[in-house]
Design an enzyme around this catalytic site. Sequence first.
Site, PDB file in Angstrom:
ATOM      1  N   CYS A  13       0.844  -1.200   0.000  1.00 37.87           N
ATOM      2  CA  CYS A  13       0.000   0.000   0.000  1.00 37.87           C
ATOM      3  C   CYS A  13       0.876   1.246   0.000  1.00 37.87           C
ATOM      4  O   CYS A  13       2.103   1.163   0.042  1.00 37.87           O
ATOM      5  CB  CYS A  13      -0.937   0.011   1.204  1.00 37.87           C
ATOM      6  SG  CYS A  13      -0.090   0.299   2.767  1.00 37.87           S
ATOM      7  N   CYS A  16       3.650   1.810   2.514  1.00 36.96           N
ATOM      8  CA  CYS A  16       4.927   1.137   2.220  1.00 36.96           C
ATOM      9  C   CYS A  16       5.821   2.039   1.372  1.00 36.96           C
ATOM     10  O   CYS A  16       7.005   2.240   1.684  1.00 36.96           O
ATOM     11  CB  CYS A  16       4.685  -0.173   1.473  1.00 36.96           C
ATOM     12  SG  CYS A  16       3.620  -1.330   2.316  1.00 36.96           S
ATOM     13  N   ASP A 449       7.039  27.589 -33.026  1.00 31.45           N
ATOM     14  CA  ASP A 449       8.055  27.922 -34.023  1.00 31.45           C
ATOM     15  C   ASP A 449       7.379  27.833 -35.392  1.00 31.45           C
ATOM     16  O   ASP A 449       6.408  27.092 -35.560  1.00 31.45           O
ATOM     17  CB  ASP A 449       9.208  26.913 -33.921  1.00 31.45           C
ATOM     18  CG  ASP A 449      10.215  27.081 -35.041  1.00 31.45           C
ATOM     19  OD1 ASP A 449      10.672  28.213 -35.247  1.00 31.45           O
ATOM     20  OD2 ASP A 449      10.514  26.079 -35.711  1.00 31.45           O
ATOM     21  N   ASP A 648      11.084  22.377 -33.461  1.00 29.36           N
ATOM     22  CA  ASP A 648      11.724  21.186 -34.032  1.00 29.36           C
ATOM     23  C   ASP A 648      13.214  21.343 -34.274  1.00 29.36           C
ATOM     24  O   ASP A 648      13.910  20.362 -34.492  1.00 29.36           O
ATOM     25  CB  ASP A 648      11.050  20.819 -35.362  1.00 29.36           C
ATOM     26  CG  ASP A 648      11.410  21.796 -36.474  1.00 29.36           C
ATOM     27  OD1 ASP A 648      11.506  23.010 -36.175  1.00 29.36           O
ATOM     28  OD2 ASP A 648      11.601  21.362 -37.617  1.00 29.36           O
ATOM     29  N   ASP A 652      15.587  25.893 -31.380  1.00 25.04           N
ATOM     30  CA  ASP A 652      14.445  25.910 -30.460  1.00 25.04           C
ATOM     31  C   ASP A 652      14.782  25.301 -29.102  1.00 25.04           C
ATOM     32  O   ASP A 652      14.001  25.429 -28.156  1.00 25.04           O
ATOM     33  CB  ASP A 652      13.262  25.126 -31.059  1.00 25.04           C
ATOM     34  CG  ASP A 652      12.759  25.739 -32.353  1.00 25.04           C
ATOM     35  OD1 ASP A 652      12.705  26.978 -32.423  1.00 25.04           O
ATOM     36  OD2 ASP A 652      12.444  24.986 -33.288  1.00 25.04           O
TER      37      ASP A 652
END
Length: 855
Positions: A13, A16, A449, A648, A652
């Site tokens: 649980c 723990c 971009d 991309d 960037d």
Amino acid sequence: MKKEQFDVTGMTCSACSARIEKSVSKLPGIKEVSVNLLKNSMVASYDESILDTSGIIQAVEKAGYGAIPKTLAQSGSKPAVAAGKPEISTAQKDYKQMKQRLLLSAVFTIPLFYISMGHMMGWPLPAFLLGMENAMSFAFTQFLLLIPVVFVNFKYYKMGFKTLLHGSPNMDSLIAIGSSAAIIYGIYAIYKIGIGFGHGDMETVHSFMMDLYFESAGMILTLITLGKTLEARAKGKTSDAITKLMNLAPKTAVVERNGQEITIPVEEVQAGETLIVKAGEAVPVDGVVVEGASSVDESALTGESIPVEKHIGDKVIGATLNKSGYFKMQATKVGDDTTLSQIVHLVDEATSSKAPIAKLADRVSGVFVPVVISIALVSAIIWLLLGYGFEFALSIGISILVISCPCALGLATPTAIMVGTGKGAANGILIKSAEALETAHNINTVVLDKTGTITEGTPSVTNLLCRDGIGQNELLQIAASLEKLSEHPLAESIVKEAENERISFLPVENFRQVPGQGIIGEIENEICFAGNRRLLEANGISGGVLQSLGDAMAEEGKTPLFFARGKELMGVIAVADVVKPTSRQAVQELSGMGIEVVMLTGDNRKTAEAIQRQVGVNRVVAEVFPQDKEKEIRRLQDSGKKVTMVGDGINDAPALARADVGIAIGAGTDIAIESADIVLMKSDLLDVSTAIQLSKAVIRNIKQNLFWAFIYNIIGIPVAAGLFYLPFGLKLNPMIGAFAMSFSSVFVVSNALRLRWFKAKHTSHENTDMEFRQENDKKENKGASQMEKVLNIEGMVCMNCVKHVEKALRELAGISEVTVSLAEKSARIQLNGDVSDAMLKEAVEDAGYQLISIQ
């Protein structure tokens, strides 16, 4: 700083996982530790000069649990995909064990319950179990039936008391204490029955005969096991997406060695080797096509349903499917470096990470069990002091222990995160961390971009304007013949357009370049010119109306190239980096979600504003350097905005790293993808909207789970404590408490599984330009006398095929409208003139396809 992953054993649980995190985080040299209850795993970042693996394992063991380093996942000898398999098999093994435990428990618990309740319900029972004179056999039979149930579920006692002795009680401790109390009281009752018989005290015999708690203990253990079994089954489903990805990995590859084709395990493929992929086979590893052509289905990795045509020089991704054709490829990425392995690794890391929203549940889990045990003891004592019997007080204490559910708290967040990231991966959206998934739902500004993100990233021909008497094919032939010899970046787009139209090239003599103006060459003994308006002016060529149209196209952000033969202008071809088909729709969707959309670009303002008009972004920042992009992100953040950057390129990367959530287009550079929090495999801006919608759905699901987990315990514990007994006479039976506890965690996991049916609210248009053109054709031909025919065509496998068939049919005189369907393998045409079936057949077959029938 080293980051290492461990398999953790013994957790049941959230108490723990909280205990392990607390224990490990105290170690010197630990920077960060995250324990995942759902995956039974732990990720620790630590300073190797201060701490080592054995020190971390000792800390976990000291807390009462076990830890094993995931050496397989870090070994280069096996691919990352294979490394994920032990987790899946462990989950299946756990589910199988839980089913066996449940079956054995039920075999003994059902008769135990029947015997204990039979005399009250009037059910038929054997004579030796009926009547007060058989009280001892009645009690002892129940005790004997309970022993196998306790033995089968002894793990609850082993872990429960072990963690209790370590000072970190968990859910097992609650079950162990509650059921042990019931069993001890039952044994005490057996002794009291025996003493009663010995002293002839039949009132005591009757009293304790009715107060046996063996059936409660048995039902508690069995119902908890039922809940755990359902939970284990549901947990297995949360990783379905990852399992499916791993199952995609091909087992073998056909490699060409010394002129022979040899089938080898995919793990043995070396970078640089030549592989052979036939129709119907999966691509073994990442590579480049070196011979042949094919149509490849990449839907499993990118979510794109239309097969992609592959030719020499094109990249292919491992685990994608070769639908048709035969090709040879050179392996470029193998083992852990393949795209599939990286995806599995990213998804695995994301599901192992912890979202900030989980911290509240973690803090509560750390103190939950000790508080519950304290409430149970205090409640039992209070009821005893109020004059109620020991049996009543014991029942209250057991009910509190077994109804409280720390499991639901621990599972609320990781189940939703795992299902959400898996669903994202299945749709071509790779989410690198749970934190990014959570942050995305608060985004109110998206910065895009331009080049390669909003636009295709490569220039292409957008307009062909000819003077009277010159056909488009004639203009394109002259233009492409000249540009084929040019080194200008825009020349390639014109050459490619001619190749697509299957136009032949003419020989060019006396070719020369004029810096800053264009190129000149002789074609069929006539001087031809290609360039800008300065080239026309320098050679005394009048532009006229065409030059004005070219200037108008320049205002739209396009680059007009003028072509002349002799002293006469033939026409103008406009070239531009065109907007992706879905960019406008994506921007509209983001705006509709109340998100401000900003475009950042290094391009000139005129081009940027032209793109702004096309896609409808709210604001444009043009002519910026890479560092300025990062500054713009920071400026937006300083004004209180939650910012996502989508890009991309290498330029960037700083902005992607600075943004609250960085999103990289999958076709971009490795450094951009490395800097981002989310990667779009399809390079489709619509997926930005999908990612944000998915984030909102996951966070909504987590909040529902946490609300249930908290409200269940807030209501359940007071009810179990007897809060409503005095005013309403309501008292909770421990068996009902155990049942409620079991299904609390099952509810949380089942609710998270609803995310498997998540669907983004938008429709992708695969060919907007084609639809627009068809709509225009409809308007132009409205009211004309038309006839419709449907052509069934064989051989179309992708959208390029659709374009080729459509173009071939449109060139026939007498056809007003063409609608080609890839899914139906057909073309629907509207005729406003005389076109024979033979002409239709010839047009389709000349395009390279087979006409099956005409309806």
